[in-house]
Scaffold this motif. Structure first.
Motif, mmCIF file in Angstrom:
data_model
loop_
_atom_site.group_PDB
_atom_site.id
_atom_site.type_symbol
_atom_site.label_atom_id
_atom_site.label_comp_id
_atom_site.label_asym_id
_atom_site.label_seq_id
_atom_site.Cartn_x
_atom_site.Cartn_y
_atom_site.Cartn_z
ATOM 1 N N VAL A 1 -1.011 5.731 -0.941
ATOM 2 C CA VAL A 1 -1.112 5.678 -2.391
ATOM 3 C C VAL A 1 0.274 5.572 -3.017
ATOM 4 C CG1 VAL A 1 -1.745 7.055 -4.422
ATOM 5 C CG2 VAL A 1 -3.259 6.989 -2.456
ATOM 6 N N VAL A 2 0.373 4.719 -4.036
ATOM 7 C CA VAL A 2 1.576 4.632 -4.854
ATOM 8 C C VAL A 2 1.177 4.948 -6.291
ATOM 9 C CG1 VAL A 2 3.414 3.153 -5.752
ATOM 10 C CG2 VAL A 2 2.648 2.872 -3.394
ATOM 11 N N GLU B 1 -0.269 8.738 3.129
ATOM 12 C CA GLU B 1 1.095 8.737 2.608
ATOM 13 C C GLU B 1 1.050 8.513 1.087
ATOM 14 O OE1 GLU B 1 5.401 6.541 3.361
ATOM 15 O OE2 GLU B 1 3.655 5.904 4.503
ATOM 16 N N THR B 2 1.783 9.328 0.351
ATOM 17 C CA THR B 2 1.810 9.204 -1.097
ATOM 18 C C THR B 2 3.245 9.026 -1.561
ATOM 19 O OG1 THR B 2 -0.126 10.636 -1.302
ATOM 20 C CG2 THR B 2 1.189 10.294 -3.290
ATOM 21 N N PHE C 1 4.726 14.320 -1.819
ATOM 22 C CA PHE C 1 4.955 12.892 -1.985
ATOM 23 C C PHE C 1 6.441 12.576 -1.930
ATOM 24 C CE2 PHE C 1 4.636 14.414 -6.452
ATOM 25 C CZ PHE C 1 5.857 13.984 -6.956
ATOM 26 N N LYS C 2 6.726 11.323 -1.623
ATOM 27 C CA LYS C 2 8.104 10.833 -1.593
ATOM 28 C C LYS C 2 8.425 10.240 -2.956
ATOM 29 C CE LYS C 2 11.168 7.663 0.810
ATOM 30 N NZ LYS C 2 11.283 6.589 1.806
ATOM 31 N N ARG C 3 9.593 10.578 -3.493
ATOM 32 C CA ARG C 3 10.031 10.063 -4.790
ATOM 33 C C ARG C 3 10.851 8.793 -4.572
ATOM 34 N NH1 ARG C 3 13.655 14.554 -6.306
ATOM 35 N NH2 ARG C 3 13.729 14.731 -4.072
ATOM 36 N N LYS D 1 2.072 -2.335 4.648
ATOM 37 C CA LYS D 1 1.006 -1.333 4.571
ATOM 38 C C LYS D 1 0.030 -1.696 3.461
ATOM 39 C CE LYS D 1 3.531 2.632 6.287
ATOM 40 N NZ LYS D 1 3.927 4.017 6.027
ATOM 41 N N GLN D 2 -1.163 -1.198 3.610
ATOM 42 C CA GLN D 2 -2.151 -1.351 2.550
ATOM 43 C C GLN D 2 -1.989 -0.175 1.595
ATOM 44 O OE1 GLN D 2 -4.320 -3.958 2.126
ATOM 45 N NE2 GLN D 2 -3.125 -4.848 3.772
#
Length: 167
Positions: free
Chosen positions: A5-6, A29-30, A52-54, A68-69
């Motif tokens: 997710v983004v 993964e977010t 989540f990663k910033r 990635k999807q």
């Protein structure tokens, strides 16, 4: 839900206000894309809490290139009041027209697809914990933590362009 997710958040706190359920329930993964370095530093507590990663918004292309999807969440350009939210939401419309999986959220709770979330007290607690200096926004306005909703604009569906996306 287990997806990559983004969440595109123009300001730090938008990720919780608009996408709390996604942050809380996603097991994939977010990434949260922020508009500037200041927002990235403000979101440190939130990123630790939700895992989540910033990332800077300008670096989004690198994510797509990884192959990635992803499922994207943008501010809704039709219902947001803030000019930056509208502008960034327009990118979401563009991405949706290129075939990417794009959903739109609202931070001002002005959309027809809102539902009352069952864990609103948990959302309010997360907002207060992660952004105590911004608590005046939601202190007396329960909409910030009580509701959430996602819309998907399908450019091929002209007659009924919105449908609710349930996570």
């Amino acid at each position: 839900m287990k997806e990559n997710v983004v969440i595109v958040a123009p300001h730090a706190d938008d990720e919780i206000i608009g996408c709390f359920t996604v942050l809380k329930e996603n097991k994939g993964e977010t990434l949260v894309l922020f508009n500037d370095e200041r927002a990235i530093s403000e979101a440190l507590v939130s990123s630790r809490k939700f895992g989540f990663k910033r990332v800077l918004l300008k670096d989004w292309k690198k994510l797509i290139d990884k192959g990635k999807q992803w499922v994207f969440f943008f501010p809704n350009p039709y219902t947001e009041y803030h000019p930056l939210h509208k502008q960034i939401g327009e990118y979401g419309l563009f991405f949706s027209r290129t075939g990417l999986n794009v959903n739109f959220y609202s931070t001002n709770m002005n959309t027809d697809n809102l539902i009352e979330i069952p864990d609103s007290e948990e959302k309010k607690k997360a907002l207060n914990e992660c952004y105590p200096n911004k608590s005046d926004l939601w202190k007396f306005d329960w909409r910030y933590f009580l509701f959430e909703g996602y819309t998907n604009y399908n450019p091929l569906n002209i007659v009924n362009p919105t449908k609710f996306i349930q996570l």
